[in-house]
Enzyme design. Structure first.
Site, PDB file in Angstrom:
ATOM      1  N   ALA A  32       0.697  -1.290   0.006  1.00 16.37           N
ATOM      2  CA  ALA A  32       0.152   0.056  -0.055  1.00 16.37           C
ATOM      3  C   ALA A  32       0.834   1.370   0.036  1.00 16.37           C
ATOM      4  CB  ALA A  32      -1.007  -0.025   1.176  1.00 16.37           C
ATOM      5  N   ASP A  57      -4.041  -2.291  -1.127  1.00 16.74           N
ATOM      6  CA  ASP A  57      -4.225  -2.312   0.263  1.00 16.74           C
ATOM      7  C   ASP A  57      -4.565  -3.972   0.396  1.00 16.74           C
ATOM      8  OD1 ASP A  57      -5.388  -2.748   2.834  1.00 16.74           O
ATOM      9  OD2 ASP A  57      -5.567  -0.356   2.711  1.00 16.74           O
ATOM     10  N   ALA A  81       2.253  -4.801   7.218  1.00 17.76           N
ATOM     11  CA  ALA A  81       1.587  -4.500   8.630  1.00 17.76           C
ATOM     12  C   ALA A  81       2.185  -2.894   9.149  1.00 17.76           C
ATOM     13  CB  ALA A  81       2.349  -5.601   9.620  1.00 17.76           C
ATOM     14  N   THR A 132       5.948 -11.844  15.154  1.00 18.01           N
ATOM     15  CA  THR A 132       7.104 -11.238  15.755  1.00 18.01           C
ATOM     16  C   THR A 132       7.174 -11.984  17.243  1.00 18.01           C
ATOM     17  OG1 THR A 132       7.575  -9.211  17.266  1.00 18.01           O
ATOM     18  CG2 THR A 132       5.224  -9.528  16.484  1.00 18.01           C
ATOM     19  N   ASP A 133       8.198 -11.783  17.890  1.00 16.20           N
ATOM     20  CA  ASP A 133       8.516 -12.432  19.254  1.00 16.20           C
ATOM     21  C   ASP A 133       7.852 -11.629  20.249  1.00 16.20           C
ATOM     22  OD1 ASP A 133      10.216 -10.221  19.298  1.00 16.20           O
ATOM     23  OD2 ASP A 133      11.792 -11.181  20.041  1.00 16.20           O
ATOM     24  N   GLU A 134       7.183 -10.503  19.961  1.00 16.27           N
ATOM     25  CA  GLU A 134       6.432  -9.445  20.877  1.00 16.27           C
ATOM     26  C   GLU A 134       5.012 -10.133  21.410  1.00 16.27           C
ATOM     27  OE1 GLU A 134       6.706  -5.406  20.437  1.00 16.27           O
ATOM     28  OE2 GLU A 134       8.498  -5.521  19.405  1.00 16.27           O
ATOM     29  N   TYR A 158       0.685  -2.867  19.255  1.00 17.34           N
ATOM     30  CA  TYR A 158       1.114  -3.457  17.906  1.00 17.34           C
ATOM     31  C   TYR A 158       1.130  -4.950  18.303  1.00 17.34           C
ATOM     32  CZ  TYR A 158       4.954  -5.615  15.266  1.00 17.34           C
ATOM     33  OH  TYR A 158       5.878  -6.473  14.640  1.00 17.34           O
ATOM     34  N   SER A 161      -1.980  -6.659  18.267  1.00 21.54           N
ATOM     35  CA  SER A 161      -2.817  -6.815  17.022  1.00 21.54           C
ATOM     36  C   SER A 161      -1.913  -7.998  16.273  1.00 21.54           C
ATOM     37  CB  SER A 161      -2.559  -5.641  16.365  1.00 21.54           C
ATOM     38  OG  SER A 161      -1.144  -5.190  15.921  1.00 21.54           O
ATOM     39  N   LYS A 162      -0.343  -8.117  16.359  1.00 26.95           N
ATOM     40  CA  LYS A 162       0.086  -9.396  15.856  1.00 26.95           C
ATOM     41  C   LYS A 162      -0.541 -10.686  16.359  1.00 26.95           C
ATOM     42  CE  LYS A 162       2.920  -9.253  12.844  1.00 26.95           C
ATOM     43  NZ  LYS A 162       2.763  -9.236  11.514  1.00 26.95           N
TER      44      LYS A 162
HETATM   45  P1  NAD Z   1       7.622  -2.080   7.734  1.00 25.91           P
HETATM   46  O1  NAD Z   1       6.653  -1.265   8.685  1.00 25.91           O
HETATM   47  O2  NAD Z   1       9.104  -1.386   7.475  1.00 25.91           O
HETATM   48  O3  NAD Z   1       7.056  -2.416   6.282  1.00 25.91           O
HETATM   49  C1  NAD Z   1       5.770  -2.516   6.123  1.00 25.91           C
HETATM   50  C2  NAD Z   1       5.326  -2.448   4.988  1.00 25.91           C
HETATM   51  O4  NAD Z   1       3.664  -2.962   4.710  1.00 25.91           O
HETATM   52  C3  NAD Z   1       5.244  -1.247   4.318  1.00 25.91           C
HETATM   53  O5  NAD Z   1       5.968  -1.360   3.027  1.00 25.91           O
HETATM   54  C4  NAD Z   1       3.850  -0.759   4.203  1.00 25.91           C
HETATM   55  O6  NAD Z   1       3.868   0.027   3.055  1.00 25.91           O
HETATM   56  C5  NAD Z   1       2.996  -2.090   4.077  1.00 25.91           C
HETATM   57  N1  NAD Z   1       1.790  -2.024   4.399  1.00 25.91           N
HETATM   58  C6  NAD Z   1       1.212  -1.391   5.432  1.00 25.91           C
HETATM   59  N2  NAD Z   1       0.006  -1.362   5.555  1.00 25.91           N
HETATM   60  C7  NAD Z   1      -0.499  -2.181   4.402  1.00 25.91           C
HETATM   61  C8  NAD Z   1      -1.451  -2.566   3.731  1.00 25.91           C
HETATM   62  N3  NAD Z   1      -2.644  -2.248   4.660  1.00 25.91           N
HETATM   63  N4  NAD Z   1      -1.687  -3.019   2.466  1.00 25.91           N
HETATM   64  C9  NAD Z   1      -0.536  -3.454   1.967  1.00 25.91           C
HETATM   65  N5  NAD Z   1       0.619  -3.001   2.515  1.00 25.91           N
HETATM   66  C10 NAD Z   1       0.600  -2.439   3.677  1.00 25.91           C
HETATM   67  O7  NAD Z   1       7.526  -3.404   8.825  1.00 25.91           O
HETATM   68  P2  NAD Z   1       8.801  -4.414   8.755  1.00 25.91           P
HETATM   69  O8  NAD Z   1       9.840  -3.920   9.611  1.00 25.91           O
HETATM   70  O9  NAD Z   1       9.536  -4.632   7.524  1.00 25.91           O
HETATM   71  O10 NAD Z   1       8.326  -5.686   9.242  1.00 25.91           O
HETATM   72  C11 NAD Z   1       7.535  -6.551   8.343  1.00 25.91           C
HETATM   73  C12 NAD Z   1       6.764  -7.775   9.094  1.00 25.91           C
HETATM   74  O11 NAD Z   1       7.496  -8.365   9.720  1.00 25.91           O
HETATM   75  C13 NAD Z   1       5.558  -7.112   9.882  1.00 25.91           C
HETATM   76  O12 NAD Z   1       4.752  -8.019   9.910  1.00 25.91           O
HETATM   77  C14 NAD Z   1       6.390  -7.225  11.412  1.00 25.91           C
HETATM   78  O13 NAD Z   1       5.318  -7.323  12.308  1.00 25.91           O
HETATM   79  C15 NAD Z   1       7.252  -8.419  11.174  1.00 25.91           C
HETATM   80  N6  NAD Z   1       8.591  -8.320  12.233  1.00 25.91           N
HETATM   81  C16 NAD Z   1       9.279  -7.219  12.107  1.00 25.91           C
HETATM   82  C17 NAD Z   1      10.405  -7.450  12.639  1.00 25.91           C
HETATM   83  C18 NAD Z   1      11.376  -6.325  12.903  1.00 25.91           C
HETATM   84  O14 NAD Z   1      12.242  -6.164  13.650  1.00 25.91           O
HETATM   85  N7  NAD Z   1      11.180  -5.195  12.065  1.00 25.91           N
HETATM   86  C19 NAD Z   1      10.843  -8.509  13.701  1.00 25.91           C
HETATM   87  C20 NAD Z   1       9.760  -9.478  13.784  1.00 25.91           C
HETATM   88  C21 NAD Z   1       8.524  -9.524  12.706  1.00 25.91           C
HETATM   89  O1  DAU Z   2      10.890  -7.792  18.456  1.00 26.73           O
HETATM   90  C1  DAU Z   2      10.554  -7.616  17.218  1.00 26.73           C
HETATM   91  C2  DAU Z   2       9.926  -6.489  17.062  1.00 26.73           C
HETATM   92  O2  DAU Z   2      11.252  -5.451  17.050  1.00 26.73           O
HETATM   93  C3  DAU Z   2       9.039  -6.154  15.835  1.00 26.73           C
HETATM   94  O3  DAU Z   2       7.966  -6.990  15.826  1.00 26.73           O
HETATM   95  C4  DAU Z   2       8.887  -4.525  15.658  1.00 26.73           C
HETATM   96  O4  DAU Z   2       7.985  -4.233  14.421  1.00 26.73           O
HETATM   97  C5  DAU Z   2      10.002  -3.867  15.593  1.00 26.73           C
HETATM   98  O5  DAU Z   2       9.666  -2.563  15.406  1.00 26.73           O
HETATM   99  C6  DAU Z   2      10.819  -4.079  17.013  1.00 26.73           C
HETATM  100  O6  DAU Z   2      10.090  -3.646  18.031  1.00 26.73           O
HETATM  101  P1  DAU Z   2      11.033  -2.878  19.288  1.00 26.73           P
HETATM  102  O7  DAU Z   2       9.886  -2.025  20.071  1.00 26.73           O
HETATM  103  O8  DAU Z   2      11.915  -3.810  20.151  1.00 26.73           O
HETATM  104  O9  DAU Z   2      11.919  -1.969  18.298  1.00 26.73           O
HETATM  105  P2  DAU Z   2      12.374  -0.409  18.337  1.00 26.73           P
HETATM  106  O10 DAU Z   2      13.452  -0.387  17.397  1.00 26.73           O
HETATM  107  O11 DAU Z   2      11.066   0.509  18.285  1.00 26.73           O
HETATM  108  O12 DAU Z   2      12.940  -0.348  19.838  1.00 26.73           O
HETATM  109  C7  DAU Z   2      14.198  -1.189  20.120  1.00 26.73           C
HETATM  110  C8  DAU Z   2      14.440  -0.832  21.741  1.00 26.73           C
HETATM  111  O13 DAU Z   2      14.887   0.427  21.686  1.00 26.73           O
HETATM  112  C9  DAU Z   2      13.298  -0.916  22.480  1.00 26.73           C
HETATM  113  O14 DAU Z   2      13.578  -1.245  23.841  1.00 26.73           O
HETATM  114  C10 DAU Z   2      12.809   0.503  22.681  1.00 26.73           C
HETATM  115  C11 DAU Z   2      14.252   1.404  22.540  1.00 26.73           C
HETATM  116  N1  DAU Z   2      14.123   2.691  22.039  1.00 26.73           N
HETATM  117  C12 DAU Z   2      13.715   2.565  20.737  1.00 26.73           C
HETATM  118  C13 DAU Z   2      13.476   3.971  20.049  1.00 26.73           C
HETATM  119  C14 DAU Z   2      12.858   4.098  18.815  1.00 26.73           C
HETATM  120  C15 DAU Z   2      14.939   3.579  22.609  1.00 26.73           C
HETATM  121  O15 DAU Z   2      15.451   3.530  23.535  1.00 26.73           O
HETATM  122  N2  DAU Z   2      15.031   4.944  21.949  1.00 26.73           N
HETATM  123  C16 DAU Z   2      13.802   5.009  20.802  1.00 26.73           C
HETATM  124  O16 DAU Z   2      13.978   6.313  20.175  1.00 26.73           O
END
Ligand code: NAD
Ligand code: DAU
Length: 352
Positions: A32, A57, A81, A132-134, A158, A161-162
């Site tokens: 999207a 979407d 997501a 996710t592990d969350e 978040y 919802s996951k």
């Molecule tokens: P991101 O936010 O970087 O990317 C999400 C993508 O989904 C974007 O390109 C966005 O445009 C698209 N999107 C959002 N809503 C949409 C919709 N309604 N229809 C179509 N596309 C849509 O996320 P990410 O960090 O790449 O995470 C990808 C997946 O992996 C997610 O499901 C997240 O929960 C999971 N995940 C992320 C992490 C992490 O550390 N980033 C770890 C474990 C799992």
């Molecule tokens: O564990 C997997 C998850 O990891 C994914 O499912 C999520 O999509 C991804 O965003 C991530 O979640 P976190 O909340 O762990 O990631 P974030 O990078 O936002 O934060 C990592 C850690 O750092 C967390 O303990 C919060 C802290 N943090 C984050 C930000 C943005 C700070 O201390 N300062 C900050 O400004």
């Protein structure tokens, strides 16, 4: 071919790039293009006939149904997501819309398509849900890492919802027999991560002379995995995972946030020293904690290594150095995503 959702985001675009580098099986990439989706991530695929990008979407049932009918994918890999915990605290609704209702809508479309399949096509079809592990909630410092049997205890909108989407996926398997696979992965880092997440935010703020905001006491622990290792795990699970199973994916790499930020500062001090000769650690600032902030995540990925032989290839020290170097080499990419909406977000979250 396979259908990928969210393939213009951080992990999705790494997955599509890796997939097409290793195979000529085509990818239909449905995204999207929210603030987190970025076609620049996919620029190197321009003109590649194996990459079909569709701007849309996942909740658009007609569009998704038409994509199934037209391309007849053998699998769907579902990344799309809303993914940022802090944004879910300000505005949970979008998370439940996309992550829960969007997943349910995709499950319905996949089920309708699956029911038309016969023989080997039906045998081969998979719905891989990236989670996710969350969903498992928070560990104390001395608790054992999350296994696939750890009860769900999500603490943020978040993760709630996951968790809901994971339950929906499980139920489409148990009730309707849709051949699903679910992955629960720890924190990823690497190229193309949007600079709202800790690692790219710190790199970008350091270079921009801004504070490096650390929530609370900085002792929260995450289990960091290089994004390419996550993509490898997904490919392996898609190929050989047991239908209906969930697989934890993690890097055996627990670090607290302060250590992560200091590591980035040390690498930047070496690769791009500050003009005034001071260390980037001078910019570290402790700020108010995230509400409901999970203390520690840690993944036990034994099942994945035992059943499918997966192990992370990248060590954190080399992975984080590569990542910092990638951002230094792609300052134009970072500038491109720091739009008005990004500035609004950082103003709201950090009063920057
Ligand atoms: P991101 O936010 O970087 O990317 C999400 C993508 O989904 C974007 O390109 C966005 O445009 C698209 N999107 C959002 N809503 C949409 C919709 N309604 N229809 C179509 N596309 C849509 O996320 P990410 O960090 O790449 O995470 C990808 C997946 O992996 C997610 O499901 C997240 O929960 C999971 N995940 C992320 C992490 C992490 O550390 N980033 C770890 C474990 C799992
Ligand atoms: O564990 C997997 C998850 O990891 C994914 O499912 C999520 O999509 C991804 O965003 C991530 O979640 P976190 O909340 O762990 O990631 P974030 O990078 O936002 O934060 C990592 C850690 O750092 C967390 O303990 C919060 C802290 N943090 C984050 C930000 C943005 C700070 O201390 N300062 C900050 O400004």
């Amino acid at each position: 071919m396979i259908l990928v959702t969210g393939g213009a985001g951080f992990i999705g675009s790494n997955f599509v790039l890796d997939w097409l580098a290793q195979s000529d099986e085509a990818v239909v990439n449905l995204d999207a293009l929210t603030y987190a989706g970025n076609l620049r991530n996919l620029e190197s695929l321009k003109g590649n006939p194996h990459h079909i990008f569709v701007h849309g979407d996942i909740l658009d049932h007609d569009l998704v149904g038409a994509l199934f009918a037209k391309y007849r994918p053998r699998a769907i890999v579902h990344f799309a997501a809303e993914s940022h915990v802090d944004r879910s605290i300000f505005g949970p609704d979008a998370f439940f819309r996309t992550n829960v209702m969007g997943t349910v809508s995709l499950l319905n479309c996949a089920k309708a398509f699956y029911e038309t399949l016969e023989g080997s096509e039906r045998q081969a079809f998979r719905f891989l849900h990236v989670s996710t592990d969350e969903v498992y909630g928070s560990l104390t410092f001395d608790e054992a890492p999350f296994t696939e049997d750890t009860p769900y205890r999500p603490n943020s909108p978040y993760s709630a919802s996951k968790a809901s989407s994971d339950h929906a996926v499980r139920s489409w398997f148990r009730t309707y027999g849709l051949p699903v696979l679910t992955t629960n992965c720890s924190n990823n880092y690497g190229p193309y991560q949007f600079p709202e997440k800790l690692i790219p935010l710190v790199i970008n703020n350091a270079l921009s002379g801004l504070p490096l905001p650390i929530y609370g006491d900085g002792k929260n622990i995450r289990d960091w995995l290089y994004v390419k290792d996550h993509c490898d795990a997904i490919r392996l699970i898609l190929a050989n995972g047991r239908v209906g199973e969930t697989y934890n994916v993690g890097g055996h790499n627990e670090r607290d946030n302060l250590t992560i930020v200091k590591t980035i500062c040390r690498i930047l001090d070496e690769l791009q020293p500050r003009r005034d000769g001071q260390s980037y650690t001078e910019q570290i600032t402790f700020v108010k904690d995230r509400p409901g902030h999970d203390r520690r995540y840690a993944i036990d990925a034994t099942k994945l290594s035992r059943e499918l032989g997966w192990r992370p290839k990248e060590h954190f020290e080399s992975g984080i150095r590569k990542t910092v170097q990638w951002y230094l080499n792609h300052l134009d990419w970072v500038d491109g995503v720091k739009t008005g909406a990004y500035r609004e977000w950082t103003a709201k979250q950090y009063s920057l």
